[in-house]
Write an enzyme that holds these catalytic residues in place. Structure first.
Site, short mmCIF file in Angstrom:
data_model
loop_
_atom_site.label_atom_id
_atom_site.label_comp_id
_atom_site.label_asym_id
_atom_site.label_seq_id
_atom_site.Cartn_x
_atom_site.Cartn_y
_atom_site.Cartn_z
N GLU A 49 1.12 -1.61 -0.11
CA GLU A 49 0.34 -0.07 -0.03
C GLU A 49 0.93 1.57 0.23
O GLU A 49 0.03 2.19 0.44
CB GLU A 49 -0.83 0.10 1.23
CG GLU A 49 -2.08 -1.14 1.39
CD GLU A 49 -2.94 -1.53 0.31
OE1 GLU A 49 -2.65 0.25 -0.68
OE2 GLU A 49 -3.61 -1.99 -0.44
N HIS A 99 -2.49 2.17 8.32
CA HIS A 99 -3.69 1.49 8.26
C HIS A 99 -3.87 0.00 8.88
O HIS A 99 -2.70 -1.20 9.00
CB HIS A 99 -3.36 0.80 6.20
CG HIS A 99 -4.48 -0.22 6.21
ND1 HIS A 99 -5.65 0.00 6.23
CD2 HIS A 99 -4.34 -1.34 5.14
CE1 HIS A 99 -6.31 -0.92 5.01
NE2 HIS A 99 -4.96 -1.96 4.70
N HIS A 126 -7.33 -3.17 9.43
CA HIS A 126 -8.83 -3.38 9.37
C HIS A 126 -9.16 -4.14 10.81
O HIS A 126 -9.20 -5.70 11.52
CB HIS A 126 -8.30 -5.26 9.30
CG HIS A 126 -7.21 -5.31 8.02
ND1 HIS A 126 -7.03 -6.31 7.51
CD2 HIS A 126 -7.53 -3.98 6.72
CE1 HIS A 126 -6.15 -5.97 6.23
NE2 HIS A 126 -6.54 -4.20 6.02
N GLU A 134 -16.79 11.75 23.43
CA GLU A 134 -16.44 11.99 22.80
C GLU A 134 -15.64 11.83 21.64
O GLU A 134 -14.39 12.57 21.50
CB GLU A 134 -14.62 11.51 23.49
CG GLU A 134 -14.74 11.86 25.44
CD GLU A 134 -13.31 11.47 25.70
OE1 GLU A 134 -12.75 11.09 25.47
OE2 GLU A 134 -13.43 11.70 27.54
N HIS A 162 -13.14 -2.75 4.13
CA HIS A 162 -11.67 -4.08 3.97
C HIS A 162 -10.58 -3.24 5.60
O HIS A 162 -10.40 -3.92 6.01
CB HIS A 162 -10.57 -2.55 3.48
CG HIS A 162 -9.60 -3.37 2.72
ND1 HIS A 162 -9.01 -3.76 1.69
CD2 HIS A 162 -8.53 -3.28 3.66
CE1 HIS A 162 -7.61 -4.17 1.56
NE2 HIS A 162 -7.35 -3.53 3.44
ZN LIG Z 1 -5.07 -3.64 4.31
#
Ligand SMILES: [Zn+2]
Length: 270
Positions: free
Chosen positions: A116, A139, A141, A169, A210
């Protein structure tokens, strides 16, 4: 030269990857982190111009030319980062307007940066244009944010408003809201460009079915954003199928804006 394994950027990166794995956000080789490094700081740990090898990136990012990043490796497991940082992490410098990444340290088993990488670098460029202090793109999951994208409208205003109502919050932590990218093929320049565009207006971008992207000035900020949104999503998934008797109203969200000196995204509150 100081020991790079004791550098704050290194110890924080290792701790963060370990913690993300412990949260269940990074199964197998899931997830990736990139952090912009300061060259002056880096020079305390090694001679920066020493290039180990150069790898084509498949994109250009002229605004990041010469910038140096600490980044997780492709196919690497977050659970292993703490045991072998030098194989699982790397320090790369973008060259040739971003078309090449020069490995300066790490990826010691011949590996390379995360698949990525385009999304990370394009996101850094987009965030730096909004906030010159931005350093981190992350990133992962998280279970409940992903689950929520199966059962909740992906409209960004509605998605954000739901999260804000799940925990008091939330609006204080992410007043700009959460952007949502409908499912796209990951690992491509296209999803990189789309993610970067989404990160111009918010530090959080959910990838439907994702995971999520978070950005911030530090690992703690990016982690904390994801942690807070994920907790709100968890509460949503716990209650969505139950009769809802109480909620946080827009009037109460306005009170939070005033009390904490934040401004909710324009048009997101009634
Ligand atoms: Zn991913």
């Amino acid at each position: 030269m100081k020991d790079i394994m004791k550098a704050p950027f290194m110890t924080e990166m290792i701790r963060t990857a370990t913690n993300m794995y412990a949260h269940g956000w990074d199964e197998r080789n899931g997830g990736n982190i990139s952090m912009l490094l300061d060259e002056v700081e880096l020079k305390k740990y090694f001679n920066v111009p020493a290039i180990v090898r150069a790898i084509p990136t498949g994109f250009t990012a002229p605004e990041l030319n010469g910038r140096i990043f600490l980044v997780t490796g492709t196919g690497k497991y977050f659970k292993n980062v703490q045991y072998d940082p030098k194989a699982n992490l790397g320090i790369v410098r973008l060259a040739n307007n971003g078309a090449e990444a020069e490995v300066l340290w790490g990826f010691s088993d011949g590996g390379k940066f995360t698949s990525e990488f385009p999304a990370h670098m394009m996101s850094h460029a987009a965030r730096l244009a909004e906030d010159p202090e931005n350093r981190v793109v992350m990133h992962c999951h998280p279970n409940n944010l992903i689950a929520m994208t199966y059962v909740h409208d992906l409209d960004e205003r509605e998605f954000t408003r739901t999260l804000w109502r799940m925990e008091t919050e939330c609006i204080v932590v992410f007043p700009e809201g959460v952007n949502v990218l409908p499912w796209m093929l990951c690992g491509t320049n296209e999803i990189g460009m789309a993610t970067a565009e989404k990160l111009k207006t918010a530090r959080l971008c959910v990838w439907a079915q994702h995971g999520v992207y978070g950005a911030g000035r530090s690992l703690d900020e990016a982690f904390g954003l994801i942690e807070t949104a994920e907790k709100a999503a968890e509460i949503y998934m716990k209650i969505v199928h139950l009769p809802i008797l109480n909620t946080i109203t827009d009037e109460q969200l306005h009170q939070l804006e005033k009390r904490f000196g934040v401004k909710a995204r324009e048009g997101y509150l009634d």
